[in-house]
Design a protein around this motif. Structure first.
Motif, PDB file in Angstrom:
ATOM      1  N   LEU A 144       0.843  -1.186   0.000  1.00 57.15           N
ATOM      2  CA  LEU A 144       0.000   0.000   0.000  1.00 57.15           C
ATOM      3  C   LEU A 144       0.882   1.242   0.000  1.00 57.15           C
ATOM      4  O   LEU A 144       1.822   1.343   0.796  1.00 57.15           O
ATOM      5  CB  LEU A 144      -0.916   0.017   1.231  1.00 57.15           C
ATOM      6  N   PHE A 145       0.572   2.179  -0.885  1.00 58.58           N
ATOM      7  CA  PHE A 145       1.388   3.377  -1.067  1.00 58.58           C
ATOM      8  C   PHE A 145       0.599   4.631  -0.714  1.00 58.58           C
ATOM      9  O   PHE A 145      -0.567   4.759  -1.081  1.00 58.58           O
ATOM     10  CB  PHE A 145       1.831   3.499  -2.529  1.00 58.58           C
ATOM     11  N   VAL A 146       1.264   5.552  -0.034  1.00 60.84           N
ATOM     12  CA  VAL A 146       0.722   6.886   0.202  1.00 60.84           C
ATOM     13  C   VAL A 146       1.631   7.866  -0.519  1.00 60.84           C
ATOM     14  O   VAL A 146       2.834   7.938  -0.224  1.00 60.84           O
ATOM     15  CB  VAL A 146       0.649   7.217   1.701  1.00 60.84           C
ATOM     16  N   ASN A 147       1.087   8.540  -1.516  1.00 59.16           N
ATOM     17  CA  ASN A 147       1.866   9.449  -2.362  1.00 59.16           C
ATOM     18  C   ASN A 147       3.064   8.740  -3.002  1.00 59.16           C
ATOM     19  O   ASN A 147       4.126   9.332  -3.209  1.00 59.16           O
ATOM     20  CB  ASN A 147       2.340  10.680  -1.566  1.00 59.16           C
ATOM     21  N   GLY A 148       2.877   7.458  -3.301  1.00 67.03           N
ATOM     22  CA  GLY A 148       3.924   6.681  -3.960  1.00 67.03           C
ATOM     23  C   GLY A 148       4.938   6.081  -3.011  1.00 67.03           C
ATOM     24  O   GLY A 148       5.870   5.411  -3.445  1.00 67.03           O
ATOM     25  N   ILE A 149       4.769   6.303  -1.703  1.00 64.55           N
ATOM     26  CA  ILE A 149       5.706   5.790  -0.696  1.00 64.55           C
ATOM     27  C   ILE A 149       5.106   4.535  -0.078  1.00 64.55           C
ATOM     28  O   ILE A 149       3.962   4.564   0.386  1.00 64.55           O
ATOM     29  CB  ILE A 149       5.961   6.845   0.402  1.00 64.55           C
ATOM     30  N   PRO A 150       5.830   3.411  -0.072  1.00 64.64           N
ATOM     31  CA  PRO A 150       5.261   2.173   0.469  1.00 64.64           C
ATOM     32  C   PRO A 150       5.082   2.244   1.986  1.00 64.64           C
ATOM     33  O   PRO A 150       6.056   2.269   2.727  1.00 64.64           O
ATOM     34  CB  PRO A 150       6.278   1.095   0.073  1.00 64.64           C
ATOM     35  N   PHE A 151       3.824   2.274   2.418  1.00 58.30           N
ATOM     36  CA  PHE A 151       3.522   2.441   3.841  1.00 58.30           C
ATOM     37  C   PHE A 151       3.162   1.127   4.518  1.00 58.30           C
ATOM     38  O   PHE A 151       3.372   0.968   5.717  1.00 58.30           O
ATOM     39  CB  PHE A 151       2.338   3.407   3.999  1.00 58.30           C
ATOM     40  N   ALA A 152       2.582   0.191   3.786  1.00 58.30           N
ATOM     41  CA  ALA A 152       2.126  -1.057   4.408  1.00 58.30           C
ATOM     42  C   ALA A 152       2.417  -2.227   3.486  1.00 58.30           C
ATOM     43  O   ALA A 152       2.353  -2.097   2.254  1.00 58.30           O
ATOM     44  CB  ALA A 152       0.631  -0.995   4.720  1.00 58.30           C
ATOM     45  N   VAL A 153       2.752  -3.370   4.084  1.00 57.55           N
ATOM     46  CA  VAL A 153       2.979  -4.616   3.351  1.00 57.55           C
ATOM     47  C   VAL A 153       2.063  -5.675   3.954  1.00 57.55           C
ATOM     48  O   VAL A 153       2.001  -5.818   5.181  1.00 57.55           O
ATOM     49  CB  VAL A 153       4.456  -5.071   3.449  1.00 57.55           C
ATOM     50  N   ILE A 154       1.352  -6.395   3.089  1.00 58.53           N
ATOM     51  CA  ILE A 154       0.392  -7.396   3.556  1.00 58.53           C
ATOM     52  C   ILE A 154       0.671  -8.724   2.867  1.00 58.53           C
ATOM     53  O   ILE A 154       0.778  -8.781   1.634  1.00 58.53           O
ATOM     54  CB  ILE A 154      -1.061  -6.967   3.261  1.00 58.53           C
TER      55      ILE A 154
END
Length: 215
Positions: free
Chosen positions: A154-164
């Motif tokens: 999951l990306f916020v503004n292209g920055i990977p914030f979460a991995v599932i």
């Protein structure tokens, strides 16, 4: 029936559907590659981050909101994507500080040059950020041309914030482990130096899920 097929339709697809209903935009695997200029060793989607910064990054001076120069936008991206690796925990802490506090850039306004704060995330108005989800996100492993593919990033503004990591609901009959435990083991393995620690230096939330079993 292949294991990957079972995991897709038992766990991964429902997760994507929930995220999209919450406002996350799905990125195809091709888009997830093109948004980082085809570089599989990179995990920040600069093709999303740069336009977002150009559109929203502003600082107040002389009674108005001012844009950052393209040079400073590029420098801000460089600082985020070229964080020196100093062990996974310490590097993640350094990235966390960048994400929460932003970075200072010298910018001149009417002859007055001084440090101006640029933020990678709009914490005050979350709706101003852009949210994306990618499945089977292809990442080149450290010091290797082999790749790893976390189930969802999951990306916020292209920055990977979460991995599932998404697993099917039944138990592994041979090992006797719950599938969610296997997801956790894969997540830990992926953080090892020879795997993809460069993803986890950005990630703030890690999840393993097997339908309703989430950790």
């Amino acid at each position: 029936m292949k294991l990957s097929y079972l995991e897709d339709f038992d766990s991964k697809v429902p997760a994507i559907q929930v995220l999209c209903a919450l406002g996350w935009r799905y990125l195809s695997r091709e888009e997830a590659i093109s948004r980082r200029s085809g570089r599989l060793d990179q995990v920040v989607l600069t093709g999303i981050l740069k336009p977002w910064l150009e559109k929203t990054a502003r600082f107040e001076a002389t009674g108005r909101q001012n844009e950052f120069s393209e040079t400073n936008i590029n420098e801000a991206i460089r600082r985020l994507t070229d964080v020196p690796f100093d062990g996974l925990v310490r590097t993640n802490e350094n990235v966390y500080h960048l994400l929460t506090l932003g970075t200072s850039l010298d910018q001149e306004v009417n002859g007055d040059r001084k440090g101006r704060s640029l933020h990678y995330i709009d914490w005050e108005k979350p709706e101003n950020n852009v949210f994306h989800v990618a499945d089977e996100f292809i990442i080149e492993r450290a010091k290797s041309h082999e790749t790893a593919r976390p189930d969802l990033v999951l990306f916020v503004n292209g920055i990977p914030f979460a991995v599932i990591e998404c697993k099917r609901r039944d138990r592994d009959k041979e090992a006797g482990e719950k599938q969610v435990d296997i997801g956790i083991e894969q997540m830990i393995r992926n953080q090892r130096p020879e795997w993809i620690p460069h993803l986890f230096q950005y990630a703030q939330i890690l999840l393993a899920t097997s339908v309703n079993d989430v950790r």
